[in-house]
Design a protein around this motif. Structure first.
Motif, short mmCIF file in Angstrom:
data_model
loop_
_atom_site.label_atom_id
_atom_site.label_comp_id
_atom_site.label_asym_id
_atom_site.label_seq_id
_atom_site.Cartn_x
_atom_site.Cartn_y
_atom_site.Cartn_z
N LYS A 484 32.41 51.99 38.44
CA LYS A 484 32.62 50.76 38.08
C LYS A 484 31.46 49.99 38.89
CE LYS A 484 37.27 49.98 37.07
NZ LYS A 484 38.62 49.59 37.28
N SER A 485 31.15 50.43 40.33
CA SER A 485 29.99 49.45 40.77
C SER A 485 28.66 49.74 40.11
CB SER A 485 30.02 49.69 42.20
OG SER A 485 29.92 51.08 42.55
N ILE A 486 28.46 51.03 39.72
CA ILE A 486 27.25 51.31 38.85
C ILE A 486 27.26 50.34 37.73
CG2 ILE A 486 26.10 53.27 37.52
CD1 ILE A 486 27.22 55.17 39.61
N LYS A 487 28.36 50.47 36.81
CA LYS A 487 28.38 49.72 35.54
C LYS A 487 28.03 48.38 36.06
CE LYS A 487 31.17 48.47 31.41
NZ LYS A 487 30.15 48.43 30.62
N LYS A 488 28.59 47.82 37.01
CA LYS A 488 28.36 46.37 37.57
C LYS A 488 26.97 46.19 37.52
CE LYS A 488 30.61 42.83 40.07
NZ LYS A 488 31.55 42.42 41.19
N THR A 489 26.18 46.95 38.31
CA THR A 489 24.93 46.77 38.67
C THR A 489 24.14 46.70 37.15
OG1 THR A 489 25.05 48.03 40.48
CG2 THR A 489 22.96 47.75 39.56
N LEU A 490 24.59 47.58 36.20
CA LEU A 490 23.92 47.51 35.13
C LEU A 490 24.23 46.65 33.87
CD1 LEU A 490 23.43 51.53 34.83
CD2 LEU A 490 21.59 49.98 35.41
N ASP A 491 25.34 46.43 34.03
CA ASP A 491 25.95 45.59 32.99
C ASP A 491 26.88 44.53 33.83
OD1 ASP A 491 27.20 44.65 30.53
OD2 ASP A 491 28.60 46.38 30.22
N PRO A 492 26.45 43.53 34.49
CA PRO A 492 27.33 42.73 35.00
C PRO A 492 28.30 41.84 34.54
CG PRO A 492 24.97 41.95 35.01
CD PRO A 492 24.84 43.25 34.44
N HIS A 493 28.14 41.61 33.12
CA HIS A 493 29.11 40.85 32.46
C HIS A 493 30.00 41.74 31.68
CE1 HIS A 493 27.08 37.61 33.62
NE2 HIS A 493 25.71 37.80 33.14
N TRP A 494 29.89 42.87 31.72
CA TRP A 494 30.94 43.98 30.81
C TRP A 494 30.67 43.83 29.43
CZ3 TRP A 494 33.58 47.23 34.33
CH2 TRP A 494 34.50 48.27 33.62
N LEU A 495 29.63 43.84 29.10
CA LEU A 495 29.11 43.69 27.57
C LEU A 495 28.86 44.98 26.90
CD1 LEU A 495 26.89 40.53 27.87
CD2 LEU A 495 29.52 40.48 27.28
#
Ligand code: FDA
Ligand code: 7N5
Ligand code: MN
Length: 506
Positions: A484-495
Motif C-alpha cells: 500500500k505504501s508503494i501504491k500511495k507513492t505512485l497513486d496518492p489519490h487511489w485512482l
C-alpha cells in the motif's frame, strides 16, 4: 467469505450520490472495498467527457451502455455490477498521459482494459470511472531478432506477436489459453503451459513504459534499455509485472523472444492415480529433463475433453507432455521421461509428431474451460489457481479431489503441474445459491490448504476482486502495508483501478 445475491436493496446501499451506473442482473457480488469512496458525480463525468472529446476526438470516447457493459466485465465469474462511466481509446502514450492528467484533475478512477480475458474481475469498474481500452495502440515498435527482444504496444496480443515472429523463426512462449494482450499479460503476471521451461511474464519482461496516475511517463529499466540483465537499482520492472492496473498504464513492454526449436514432440500418457501422474512430473523435473510442457488433466477433465473434441483418450489422470530441442535431444528427453512414466505405471506414450496433431491436442487442453461450461449448460464456474512447491502437489490435488467428490459439485482438475500450479473449475448453477456456496467453500478450503503448504492463492490469474482476502493472509500485515505504501507513492489519490487487490485503502 461473504457472497450477496443481487437484490436492488444491496445495489441501493452501495456508497454514492447521483450514480451513473446501472443494475445488471448478477447472481453474485462481493462486498465492496472498505472505503468512503463515492462514484463520480454525473456533472463531473459530463465535464470530463467534454474535455476528453476535446483532447482525443469524438471517436475515441464513448458513453453508450453496451460499450460500457462490455468493458466492465471479464471472462471470470461476475463479481461486480458496476459499469464504467466512460470508455476511451488512446492512440499513443501521449494520449494516455492526457487521459491520466484529466482524470487525476477530477479525481475520477481509471481502469486499464487489455482484451478483457482476465478471470478475477480486474477490469470491472468497482467505483465507476473511465475504462481505458488500449487496443488501438497496436504496434510492434522495436524488433531486434538478433538480440532476441521485441517491444510491443498494449494492443498487440500474444497470437498477433507470434504470427509476426514466425516468419523470422522466432516465438514468444508465454501462453495463457486466451489471446490476451501482452501488456495485460504483463499486468497480471500471466503464464501458461510453457512456463516450466521458458518462465512466466516475470522472467520474460525486460522493460516497461508506464503512464502513471498523474500522467508522468516512467521507463522501469530506463528509456530504451533492453539488456538481458541489470544490477541497476531496484527492480521497477517487476513491480509492474502483476500490478493489475493499480499502479499505472503499461503503454509498452519489452519482451524476451526465443528461436523456434528444431523439433517439438508431444505425448499423452494415462495413469491409474493422480498421485502416480504427479509423481512422474516431479521425478521428470528432479531428473533435470528440460521438459517444455507438462500438464495434468484428471479423469473428469479427460472425459469432457474427449466428448467435445471427438478424441478417444483414456478417461484417467493424464499427463500431456512436450519436448523441445534438436532431434537428438528431443529423442533422449522423451526416452528418459517415458522410462519414468513407465516406472510409475503410466500407459505407453501416445505421440503427436505432426504440428497439426499437436495443435489439436493443445487446443483441446487450452479450451477445457469452455468445454466445461458447454458440458454444463447454463452453469458458471469458480476458477481456482493455487500454486505450491511441486513436492506438495500430490497431497494438495489428492485432498482437493476428495473434497470435490464429497461435495457433489462437478469440478475437473487440471494444471501446469511442472510449476506446482493447478486449477479446478467448480461448476455451479447461478440460480441455485446453495451450489454457489458449496463451490465457494471448496475454493476457500483449497486455497487455505495451498497457503498452509507454503504456496500462493494465485499462480497466474492475479488477485483482482476474487482473491483480495487471500492476499491479506498470504502476505501478512507488513507485506500488505508495504504494497500500500508503494501504491500511495505512485497513486496518492487511489485512482488507478480502485477496489482491486486490497480489501481497504491506505
Ligand atoms: C480461456 C482462458 C484461458 C486462460 C485465461 C483466460 C481465459 C478466458 N487466462 C487469463 C487471462 O488470459 C490473463 O489474465 C491475461 O493476462 C489477461 O490479459 P488481458 O489483456 O485480457 O487483460 P484484461 O483486459 O483482462 O485485464 C486484466 C488486468 O490487467 C489490467 N491491465 C490490462 N491491460 C493493462 C495495461 N496495458 N496496463 C495496465 N494494466 C492493464 C486490467 O486493469 C486488469 O486489472 C490465463 N491466464 C494465465 O496466466 N494462464 C492461463 O493458462 C490462462 N488461461
Ligand atoms: C479459464 C479458466 C482457467 C484457464 C487456465 O488458466 C488454464 O486452462 O490453464
Ligand atoms: Mn492456467
Amino acid at each position: 467469505m461473504h457472497c450477496w445475491f443481487f437484490t436492488s436493496q444491496v445495489f441501493k446501499s452501495l456508497p454514492g450520490k447521483a450514480l451513473v451506473g446501472n443494475s445488471r442482473n448478477f447472481h453474485c457480488i462481493k462486498p465492496l472495498l472498505q472505503s468512503t469512496r463515492h462514484r463520480p458525480l454525473v456533472e463531473t463525468i459530463t465535464t470530463l467527457r467534454q474535455n476528453l472529446i476535446k483532447s482525443l476526438g469524438r471517436d475515441s470516447v464513448s458513453d453508450t451502455e453496451a460499450i460500457r457493459k462490455q468493458h466492465s466485465r471479464d471472462e471470470g465469474v461476475e463479481r461486480h455490477n458496476h459499469l464504467a462511466d466512460l470508455v476511451v481509446w488512446p492512440k499513443s502514450t501521449e494520449e494516455c498521459s492526457i487521459i491520466a492528467s484529466l482524470c487525476s484533475e477530477k479525481k475520477v478512477p481509471m481502469i486499464p482494459f487489455g482484451t478483457g480475458t482476465g478471470l478475477e474481475s480486474g477490469v470491472c469498474a468497482a467505483y465507476g470511472g473511465v475504462s481505458v481500452d488500449m487496443s488501438k495502440m497496436d504496434q510492434i515498435v522495436n524488433f531486434n531478432p538478433e538480440d532476441f527482444d521485441v517491444t510491443v504496444q498494449p494492443g498487440v496480443t500474444r497470437k498477433g506477436l507470434n504470427h509476426f515472429l514466425k516468419d523470422h523463426g522466432l516465438w514468444f512462449p508465454v501462453d495463457p489459453g486466451a489471446d490476451a494482450s501482452l501488456c495485460g499479460m504483463t499486468a497480471t503476471s500471466a503464464s501458461g503451459t510453457n512456463a516450466v521451461r521458458y518462465g512466466t511474464m516475470r522472467e520474460n519482461v525486460l522493460n516497461v513504459e508506464v503512464v502513471l496516475a498523474d500522467g508522468r511517463v516512467l521507463h522501469t529499466a530506463g528509456e530504451n534499455r533492453r539488456s538481458k540483465k541489470s544490477s541497476a537499482g531496484f527492480n521497477l520492472t517487476n513491480l509492474f509485472v502483476g500490478s493489475e492496473g493499480s499502479l499505472g498504464f503499461i503503454t509498452k513492454a519489452t519482451l524476451k523472444i526465443y528461436g523456434i526449436p528444431e523439433m517439438m514432440l508431444s505425448a499423452v500418457c494415462a495413469f491409474t492415480t493422480i498421485k502416480a501422474a504427479v509423481d512422474t512430473c516431479v521425478q521428470i523435473l528432479q531428473s533435470n529433463i528440460p521438459i517444455a510442457r507438462i500438464e495434468l488433466m484428471d479423469d473428469v477433465a479427460m472425459d469432457m475433453c474427449n466428448n467435445h473434441n471427438k478424441l478417444d483418450y483414456k478417461v484417467a489422470p493424464t499427463l500431456f507432455l512436450e519436448f523441445h530441442g534438436s532431434e537428438d535431444s528431443v529423442k533422449s528427453q522423451a526416452k528418459f521421461a517415458g522410462e519414468i512414466a513407465d516406472y510409475n505405471g503410466g500407459s505407453e506414450f501416445r505421440w503427436a509428431y505432426e504440428s497439426e496433431e499437436r495443435n489439436r491436442l493443445w487446443k483441446a487442453r487450452h479450451d477445457i474451460y469452455w468445454t466445461t461450461l458447454q458440458s454444463n449448460p447454463g452453469c458458471r464456474a469458480i476458477i481456482t489457481d493455487v500454486c505450491v512447491p511441486i513436492t506438495r502437489l500430490p497431497d494438495l490435488i489428492t485432498q482437493t479431489k476428495a473434497d470435490i467428490q464429497e461435495s457433489g459439485i462437478i469440478g475437473p482438475c487440471l494444471g501446469h503441474v511442472g510449476d506446482g500450479n493447478f486449477h479446478t473449475f467448480l461448476v455451479f448453477n447461478p440460480n441455485k445459491p446453495e451450489e454457489f456456496k458449496k463451490a465457494e467453500t471448496l475454493a476457500a478450503r483449497m486455497t487455505k490448504r495451498a497457503l498452509d503448504l507454503n504456496g500462493t492463492c494465485t499462480g497466474e490469474h492475479g488477485i483482482g476482486i476474487g482473491k483480495m482476502n487471500y492476499l491479506e493472509k498470504e502476505m501478512g500485515p507488513v507485506g500488505i502495508e508495504m504494497m500500500k505504501s508503494i501504491k500511495k507513492t505512485l497513486d496518492p489519490h487511489w485512482l488507478m483501478n480502485p477496489g482491486k487487490i486490497f480489501l481497504s485503502e491506505y
